[in-house]
Design an enzyme around this catalytic site. Sequence first.
Site, short mmCIF file in Angstrom:
data_model
loop_
_atom_site.label_atom_id
_atom_site.label_comp_id
_atom_site.label_asym_id
_atom_site.label_seq_id
_atom_site.Cartn_x
_atom_site.Cartn_y
_atom_site.Cartn_z
N GLY A 197 -7.80 8.43 7.05
CA GLY A 197 -8.05 8.70 8.44
C GLY A 197 -9.40 8.91 8.92
O GLY A 197 -10.41 8.28 8.00
N SER A 252 -8.89 2.50 8.54
CA SER A 252 -8.88 3.81 9.88
C SER A 252 -10.04 2.82 10.63
O SER A 252 -10.23 2.59 12.37
CB SER A 252 -10.36 4.77 9.43
OG SER A 252 -8.52 5.34 8.95
N ASP A 259 0.87 -1.27 -0.14
CA ASP A 259 0.05 -0.21 -0.07
C ASP A 259 0.91 1.02 -0.30
O ASP A 259 1.50 1.59 0.89
CB ASP A 259 -0.92 -0.03 0.94
CG ASP A 259 -2.22 1.09 1.43
OD1 ASP A 259 -2.27 1.96 0.22
OD2 ASP A 259 -2.53 1.60 2.24
#
Length: 313
Positions: free
Chosen positions: A183, A261, A82
């Site tokens: 996030g 997240s 990633d």
Amino acid sequence: MPLVTTEEMFRQAYEGGYAIGAFNVNNMEIIQGIVNAAKQLRAPLILQVSAGARRYANQTYLIKLVEAALIDSDLPIALHLDHGDSFELCKECIDGGFTSVMIDGSHLSFEENIELTRRVVDYAHSHDPKVVVEAELGRLEGVEDEIRVSAEDASYTDPDEVEEFVTRTKCDSLAIAIGTSHGAYKFKPGQTPKLRFDILEEVARRLPGFPIVLHGASSVIPEYVQMINTYGGSMPDAIGIPEDMLRKAATMAVCKINIDSDLRLAMTGTVRKHLAEHPAEFDPRKYLGPARLAIEELVSNKIINVLGCSGKA
Ligand code: G3H
Ligand code: 13P
Ligand code: ZN
């Protein structure tokens, strides 16, 4: 079953109007929680490792855990890097047994992004066995690998650029920016979440049949934010991408949906709750076990409600 690339997964996902979940992994409990859910629902999987995860866990440990997941589940699983930020990092992962890498040149100029992506693609495609490459055009807001991209520096993908980019780089999939971000704080309090489906549609029209990737696609499940705050945390208002928007994207050209997240929130909320309710506890298995179960439940819900890939393995 050995590790697979994402080629066949994406072909079937595109045709079938669903997406594959790409989940970030950092330790055994996270891998087991994800794999247990996918095993139950016979869902194909992408397990992805960031540069930060490599530093934290040591790539060899993560590869061996993913190999254990293959033996345990007999599912088609791709091991993906990633946000690779350099040719050298991508090469290390390709040589180390990853079946897919992302080269993230989204912060570079168009020409520099093409040059770097093309170099990684040349290496990955000539590797035996062939490794596939995800690239990125457009820039997402948020924090990834300790680098913060501000709202001012973020930019939507320009559909006018995608054909030239894909033709010249020969990348296998493309991450685009349509309003998702990394996030837990994707929208400001009071802001209505919005994705630019018009851009996604136009990109799909320019690249028929080509797999598109959505980063920053956690929904920031309120139940887990609330759990963190109930048991000693103090997270400000956190807003993610509504599940119905992700589901819609999955029926379109989006074949890979990245989720990290939500895993972090589920794990942290559950550990906080357990320790608050059992203040004398000091056996990690007693709080990591429930955290693993929370991840399993979260991933099952994603497979059913967001990805639509249940029974596709
Ligand atoms: O997009 C980035 C992922 O959430 C990985 O985060 O670099 O902190 O492991 P990390
Ligand atoms: P989230 O922060 O929304 O989970 O996104 C993860 C991601 O895009 C990993 O590459
Ligand atoms: Zn990402």
